[in-house]
Design a protein around this motif. Structure first.
Motif, short mmCIF file in Angstrom:
data_model
loop_
_atom_site.label_atom_id
_atom_site.label_comp_id
_atom_site.label_asym_id
_atom_site.label_seq_id
_atom_site.Cartn_x
_atom_site.Cartn_y
_atom_site.Cartn_z
N UNK A 1 0.82 -1.22 0.00
CA UNK A 1 0.00 0.00 0.00
C UNK A 1 0.85 1.26 0.00
N UNK A 2 1.91 1.29 0.80
CA UNK A 2 2.63 2.54 0.99
C UNK A 2 3.47 2.92 -0.23
N UNK A 3 3.87 1.92 -1.05
CA UNK A 3 4.61 2.26 -2.26
C UNK A 3 3.69 2.37 -3.47
N UNK A 4 2.40 2.14 -3.27
CA UNK A 4 1.47 2.19 -4.39
C UNK A 4 1.75 1.14 -5.44
N UNK A 5 2.05 -0.08 -4.99
CA UNK A 5 2.43 -1.14 -5.93
C UNK A 5 1.24 -1.53 -6.80
N UNK A 6 1.53 -1.86 -8.04
CA UNK A 6 0.52 -2.39 -8.95
C UNK A 6 -0.09 -3.66 -8.36
N UNK A 7 -1.42 -3.76 -8.38
CA UNK A 7 -2.10 -4.88 -7.75
C UNK A 7 -2.31 -6.09 -8.67
N UNK A 8 -1.85 -6.00 -9.91
CA UNK A 8 -2.07 -7.12 -10.84
C UNK A 8 -1.62 -8.47 -10.30
N UNK A 63 -6.47 -5.85 2.70
CA UNK A 63 -5.67 -5.06 3.64
C UNK A 63 -5.03 -3.85 2.98
N UNK A 64 -4.52 -4.03 1.77
CA UNK A 64 -3.82 -2.93 1.10
C UNK A 64 -4.76 -1.85 0.60
N UNK A 65 -6.03 -2.18 0.46
CA UNK A 65 -7.01 -1.17 0.07
C UNK A 65 -7.01 -0.88 -1.42
N UNK A 66 -7.81 0.13 -1.84
CA UNK A 66 -7.93 0.46 -3.26
C UNK A 66 -6.58 0.82 -3.87
N UNK A 67 -6.42 0.43 -5.11
CA UNK A 67 -5.15 0.71 -5.80
C UNK A 67 -5.10 2.15 -6.28
N UNK A 68 -4.07 2.89 -5.88
CA UNK A 68 -3.89 4.24 -6.42
C UNK A 68 -3.28 4.14 -7.82
N UNK A 69 -2.98 5.26 -8.40
CA UNK A 69 -2.24 5.24 -9.66
C UNK A 69 -0.86 4.62 -9.39
N UNK A 70 -0.55 3.44 -9.99
CA UNK A 70 0.72 2.79 -9.67
C UNK A 70 1.92 3.68 -10.02
N UNK A 71 2.96 3.62 -9.21
CA UNK A 71 4.17 4.37 -9.48
C UNK A 71 4.91 3.78 -10.68
N UNK A 72 4.73 2.49 -10.92
CA UNK A 72 5.38 1.83 -12.04
C UNK A 72 4.52 0.65 -12.48
N UNK A 73 4.80 0.16 -13.67
CA UNK A 73 4.02 -0.95 -14.19
C UNK A 73 4.21 -2.20 -13.34
N UNK A 83 4.22 7.54 7.43
CA UNK A 83 4.34 8.85 8.08
C UNK A 83 4.94 9.89 7.15
N UNK A 84 5.94 9.49 6.35
CA UNK A 84 6.59 10.43 5.44
C UNK A 84 5.76 10.70 4.19
N UNK A 85 4.99 9.73 3.77
CA UNK A 85 4.24 9.87 2.51
C UNK A 85 2.98 10.69 2.66
N UNK A 86 2.40 10.69 3.86
CA UNK A 86 1.12 11.34 4.04
C UNK A 86 -0.04 10.55 3.47
N UNK A 87 0.22 9.34 2.97
CA UNK A 87 -0.86 8.51 2.44
C UNK A 87 -1.83 8.12 3.55
N UNK A 88 -3.09 8.01 3.23
CA UNK A 88 -4.09 7.55 4.19
C UNK A 88 -3.84 6.08 4.49
N UNK A 89 -4.00 5.71 5.74
CA UNK A 89 -3.85 4.31 6.12
C UNK A 89 -5.08 3.55 5.64
N UNK A 90 -4.92 2.50 4.86
CA UNK A 90 -6.09 1.72 4.43
C UNK A 90 -6.86 1.19 5.64
N UNK A 91 -8.17 1.09 5.56
CA UNK A 91 -8.96 0.63 6.71
C UNK A 91 -8.49 -0.70 7.28
N UNK A 92 -8.09 -1.63 6.41
CA UNK A 92 -7.68 -2.93 6.88
C UNK A 92 -6.39 -2.93 7.69
N UNK A 93 -5.63 -1.84 7.60
CA UNK A 93 -4.35 -1.77 8.31
C UNK A 93 -4.39 -0.81 9.50
#
Length: 483
Positions: A229-236, A259-269, A441-451
């Motif tokens: 979740x925190x690196x915005x990994x592709x969920x494929x 647990x990881x929650x909805x997929x954001x725009x992936x940082x990489x393929x 903490x550094x990213x400011x990303x919202x914590x997914x509900x499952x985590x």
């Protein structure tokens, strides 16, 4: 109230009470076995010597002292001792096998064993040095206190080591002589050899280890999902279709996605491999854990006593061999070592700005601050320790007892390796969890509900990381309270 042996759980700390009907069944078996012995036929270890001395028939006077002597002469172990929860698991494993009836021991011995299990003390059982076909050395130490022999671990102050990281075997409050804890008890025919028979110690310890791995497997999934979740990994890689034909993998994929929650725009393929294989790695841990659970069930339901009282006669068996337990303990140790290596690799990637988009080494101010780079170094050292545990245990045999015992499986050592693998894998998991929390903490990303429950548990024991500090203290608290 325990009505059947299957209801006994070696990982449970609860007091044990046996149902009267169960004890009545054991009394009937004992009476029948004593009647069989009256015929005077040679019965190994009862009216004969043991091992290479089994050709020696014992006199009536010799038989009276032989059963106690079996415990005295085989208690050759020493420290380090098992932690109290493992020692208790050995005793419960012994009780489970007694309650099958194969050992034909008296109700009095069974009640003496229950009293020891329910006391505040556990036997001082050596963690190392079984060295025989079976477990006679550690079992001699475990059973000695039933008749006032040997040493007891005094109650520990605080955690017994069941869930925390006690730092090694025998972390109790000290030793005391076994004499005086329980009422005086004299072993009857067959009871000394019964206390030393089979692999109840490895089975009980393996059951305890399996319970710990179940908790650890959930944490492995939680922490991997946090990293994803925190690196915005592709969920494929966690798509249901990618788990075709594998229900265990499909369930692990579902947990990671939830647990990881909805997929954001992936940082990489594609994220680094250590992120993409998280489902496969954790599913393998769960699959091998089930294999060990099955081996433990077989150890407790099968015939492991020798001689076993079966169908009205005493039968010599090979139920002490323990290859099943040894093999699956080894398998799970290797699965945990691999999971720890993958976790350590993800931790390294979490320190890399090209993967996370965050500051180098997760430092608030890179340069003046080193961030979590040394946390990764600790994880690397821990995985190096883990690799050394993965050599199969049952590949080295040596003759003992003048050739009477010419093969061993070292299942006692195999379950000891597994216990150490659990301890070390918990450490690498704590290292990755600390990095995951700092990355959020550094990213400011919202914590997914499952985590969110996991993050709250971390925040309760680890203050915000704004500057470098002794992170070992944070890891120790995570091991004690969260992992």
């Amino acid at each position: 109230m325990i009505n059947e042996p299957a209801e006994l759980d070696p990982s449970s700390p609860e007091p044990i009470e046996l149902a009267p009907a169960l004890l009545e069944r054991m009394a009937a078996v004992r009476a029948a076995a004593l009647h069989t012995l009256e015929a005077g036929e040679p019965v190994y270890g009862v009216n004969t010597g043991m091992g290479n001395l089994s050709k020696v028939r014992l006199s009536e006077a010799g038989q009276r002292v032989h059963q106690r002597n079996l415990l005295l002469g085989r208690a050759v172990g020493g420290p380090p001792w098992l932690a109290p929860d493992e020692s208790r698991a050995v005793l419960i494993g012994r009780l489970k096998t007694f309650l099958t009836g194969d050992s034909a021991v008296s109700v009095g011995l069974i009640q003496q064993l229950v009293a020891l299990i329910n006391s505040d003390y556990t036997p001082a059982v050596p963690a190392e040095g079984a060295g025989s076909a079976g477990e006679i050395i550690p079992l001699a130490h475990a059973a000695g206190p039933l008749v006032g022999i040997g040493w007891l671990l005094a109650p520990a102050r605080g955690d017994s080591g069941g869930a925390g990281d006690s730092g090694g075997a025998g972390s109790a409050g000290g030793l005391r002589p076994a004499g005086g804890l329980l009422p005086a008890f004299e072993l009857g025919p067959k009871e000394g050899i019964a206390l030393l028979a089979g692999t109840p110690g490895a089975a009980g310890r393996a059951a305890l280890a399996a319970a710990k791995v179940r908790r650890l497997a959930d944490r492995l999934t939680d922490v991997a999902a946090g990293a994803i979740a925190v690196v915005g990994a592709n969920r494929d890689p966690y798509e249901p279709a990618a788990a075709r034909g594998d229900d265990v993998l499909a369930a692990e994929f579902a947990r990671l996605r939830e647990l990881a929650g909805p997929e954001p725009e992936p940082r990489s393929l594609q994220a680094p491999v250590s992120f993409r294989v998280a489902g496969h790695v954790n599913a393998h841990v769960r699959r091998t854990l089930q294999q060990l659970d099955d081996a433990v069930d077989r150890a407790f339901t099968g015939v492991s006593d020798s001689p076993a009282y079966l169908d009205g006669d005493f039968v010599g068996t090979a139920g002490f061999h323990g290859i099943d337990l040894a093999a699956y303990c080894d398998h799970l140790t290797t699965a945990l070592a691999h999971a720890a290596e993958v976790s350590t690799a993800r931790l390294h990637r979490l320190l890399d700005p090209t993967v996370t988009g965050l500051t180098a080494q997760l430092a608030r101010e890179p340069g003046p601050q080193a961030g979590l780079v040394a946390v990764h170094k600790r994880a690397v050292a821990t995985t190096h320790q883990l690799r050394r545990l993965t050599l199969p245990t049952a590949i080295s045999t040596a003759e003992t007892s003048n050739g009477q015992e010419d093969v061993q499986t070292f299942s006692w050592e195999a379950v000891g390796n597994l216990a150490e693998a659990i301890r070390l894998t918990r450490k690498t998991t704590a290292c990755e969890l600390l990095a995951v929390r700092q990355a959020f903490a550094l990213s400011g990303r919202a914590i997914p509900p499952g985590l969110q429950d996991l993050v709250r548990a971390v925040d309760a024991v680890v203050p915000p990381i704004d500057v470098d500090r002794p992170f070992g203290e944070d890891l120790t608290r995570l091991l004690a309270e969260v992992i």
